[in-house]
Design a protein around this motif. Structure first.
Motif, PDB file in Angstrom:
ATOM      1  N   TYR A 165       0.836  -1.209   0.000  1.00 61.01           N
ATOM      2  CA  TYR A 165       0.000   0.000   0.000  1.00 61.01           C
ATOM      3  C   TYR A 165       0.872   1.261   0.000  1.00 61.01           C
ATOM      4  CZ  TYR A 165      -3.255   3.610   1.239  1.00 61.01           C
ATOM      5  OH  TYR A 165      -3.964   4.782   1.223  1.00 61.01           O
ATOM      6  N   ALA A 166       1.950   1.235   0.791  1.00 50.44           N
ATOM      7  CA  ALA A 166       2.850   2.402   0.867  1.00 50.44           C
ATOM      8  C   ALA A 166       3.423   2.717  -0.517  1.00 50.44           C
ATOM      9  CB  ALA A 166       3.982   2.123   1.853  1.00 50.44           C
ATOM     10  N   GLY A 167       3.794   1.684  -1.245  1.00 45.42           N
ATOM     11  CA  GLY A 167       4.357   1.884  -2.588  1.00 45.42           C
ATOM     12  C   GLY A 167       3.344   2.495  -3.535  1.00 45.42           C
ATOM     13  N   ILE A 168       2.122   2.002  -3.465  1.00 35.79           N
ATOM     14  CA  ILE A 168       1.074   2.511  -4.368  1.00 35.79           C
ATOM     15  C   ILE A 168       0.677   3.937  -3.968  1.00 35.79           C
ATOM     16  CG2 ILE A 168      -1.325   2.190  -5.109  1.00 35.79           C
ATOM     17  CD1 ILE A 168      -0.808  -0.865  -4.896  1.00 35.79           C
ATOM     18  N   MET A 169       0.524   4.150  -2.681  1.00 37.79           N
ATOM     19  CA  MET A 169       0.118   5.491  -2.216  1.00 37.79           C
ATOM     20  C   MET A 169       1.139   6.549  -2.649  1.00 37.79           C
ATOM     21  SD  MET A 169      -0.235   6.801   1.736  1.00 37.79           S
ATOM     22  CE  MET A 169       1.533   6.912   1.998  1.00 37.79           C
ATOM     23  N   THR A 170       2.417   6.260  -2.488  1.00 38.40           N
ATOM     24  CA  THR A 170       3.431   7.283  -2.784  1.00 38.40           C
ATOM     25  C   THR A 170       3.667   7.442  -4.284  1.00 38.40           C
ATOM     26  OG1 THR A 170       5.148   5.641  -2.390  1.00 38.40           O
ATOM     27  CG2 THR A 170       4.622   7.100  -0.567  1.00 38.40           C
ATOM     28  N   ASP A 171       3.725   6.318  -5.016  1.00 41.35           N
ATOM     29  CA  ASP A 171       4.020   6.446  -6.447  1.00 41.35           C
ATOM     30  C   ASP A 171       2.854   7.048  -7.246  1.00 41.35           C
ATOM     31  OD1 ASP A 171       6.648   5.604  -6.350  1.00 41.35           O
ATOM     32  OD2 ASP A 171       6.455   4.251  -8.057  1.00 41.35           O
ATOM     33  N   THR A 172       1.659   7.022  -6.679  1.00 45.01           N
ATOM     34  CA  THR A 172       0.538   7.706  -7.338  1.00 45.01           C
ATOM     35  C   THR A 172       0.404   9.138  -6.815  1.00 45.01           C
ATOM     36  OG1 THR A 172      -1.003   6.861  -5.673  1.00 45.01           O
ATOM     37  CG2 THR A 172      -0.877   5.619  -7.749  1.00 45.01           C
ATOM     38  N   GLY A 173       1.346   9.563  -5.970  1.00 44.64           N
ATOM     39  CA  GLY A 173       1.260  10.910  -5.384  1.00 44.64           C
ATOM     40  C   GLY A 173       0.003  11.049  -4.540  1.00 44.64           C
TER      41      GLY A 173
END
Ligand code: 5GP
Ligand code: MN
Length: 343
Positions: A165-173
């Motif tokens: 989730y952390a990866g998706i949240m940050t890479d989608t801004g």
């Protein structure tokens, strides 16, 4: 047999596995690596995560963080051995071996099977198996898909779910970039079902500042930000002395570029930082203006259309001047950029 089936078959008996990711990993790089490593450990493999360098303190909450081997931190010999002895090396969130610095040579010469999971543009061919999608919002999305497609989604626990989730949240801004597809939201919903705590992860990543970092941000905004209206460009130029003055730590400059991009009318933003051994550049854009092209052409870098990075071996002052000078050749493109972008 598909790549996935071959890989699944190969992973059906215990293996020595190394998972690695790019220099100065961000939440997607580290989160997807730790999630994959934990999944593989649950499948009874011997797994080590090796990061080429250190990473921001706001990622240290991730499950498995304490086991990460930092190559640059006196662990070259150990890493060399692990890479040489590995049966399989997973390369996450990067697509060319120069993104892992000196580790690139070790990975290239290892006899291990190499698997790359990535979403960056213009991949180099160095792996035996590739799980690539240029449309994927994050490597974490692809890592989730891989686990799901191996019929192993039941092994995703709250720790793995939080990392992904952390990866998706940050890479989608924060679910704002054009890459935020319906699939991204469906995967996110699934991760929440599997235990991801969205409030906790957002707090740990975004609201974990030191006072030094906030003061540096204030200083950078008031003293180091230049807007070039004729080029619809805004940039920060941060010297080594600036970093020292605010006791800057790894990760303290992350996200700075977005403040420049948030200025009304700005199409491209950059941060140029004197890291002494090299000058590092970070680019963001909106619409159809490709900072991947710009980073690739002028700064030995790359990334995505709207988010890219690079470096320069010129001096800091020369690099700033190179950047501002080359803008005139992009003036037309910058002024004609459509705000609506295709991912
Ligand atoms: P950031 O500006 O957040 O460091 O990086 C933005 C994007 O560009 C990320 O996807 C990152 O992986 C990529 N990137 C950053 N620096 C470099 C670089 O030096 N070379 C390449 N090829 N990609 C980079
Ligand atoms: Mn990524």
């Amino acid at each position: 047999m598909s790549n996935l089936q071959v890989l699944k078959e190969f992973l059906s008996s215990p293996k020595n596995i190394v998972v690695t990711t790019h220099h100065k990993p961000d939440a997607d790089a580290l989160g997807s690596s730790l999630a994959l490593a934990e999944f593989l450990a649950k499948k009874n493999h011997q797994v080590k995560v090796i990061s080429p360098s250190d990473y921001p303190a706001f990622l240290e909450w991730m499950h498995g963080n304490e086991g990460v081997i930092i190559f640059e931190g006196n662990n070259q010999k150990l890493s060399e051995q692990l890479i040489a002895d590995a049966d399989i090396i997973f390369c996450l969130d990067f697509n060319s071996l120069d993104r892992i610095n000196q580790m690139g040579e070790l990975v290239a010469k290892s006899k291990a099977i190499k698997v790359v999971i990535d979403h960056h543009l213009e991949p180099e061919k160095f792996a035996d198996f590739e799980f690539l999608s240029l449309k994927a919002a994050a490597t974490a999305e692809l890592t989730y898909n891989l686990i799901r497609d191996m019929d192993e989604e039941h092994l995703i626990d709250e720790n793995i779910a939080n990392c992904l989730y952390a990866g998706i949240m940050t890479d989608t801004g924060g679910f704002k970039h054009p890459s935020t597809s319906k699939e991204v939201h469906l995967i996110t919903a699934k991760l929440i079902e599997l235990g991801a705590d969205v409030t906790l992860v957002a707090k740990l990543i975004y609201d974990n500042n030191t006072l030094d970092r906030l003061k540096f941000l204030g200083f950078a905004l008031s003293e180091r930000l230049t807007v070039l209206e004729q080029y619809k460009t805004a940039y920060f130029a941060i010297s080594a002395a600036d970093l020292k003055r605010f006791n800057s730590q790894t990760g303290d400059t992350e996200g700075l570029v977005n403040y420049a991009l948030s200025i009304k009318g700005v199409v491209m933003a950059a941060v140029i930082i004197d890291r002494v051994v090299t000058v590092k550049l970070s680019f963001r854009s909106i619409g159809n203006f490709s900072v991947n092209d710009l980073a690739r052409e002028h700064f030995q870098g790359g990334g995505h259309k709207n988010a890219a990075g690079g470096k320069s071996s010129l001096s800091f002052e020369e690099t700033v001047s190179k950047f501002t000078t080359l803008l005139s050749s992009y003036q037309e493109q910058l002024n004609n950029t459509l705000i609506v972008s295709t991912p």
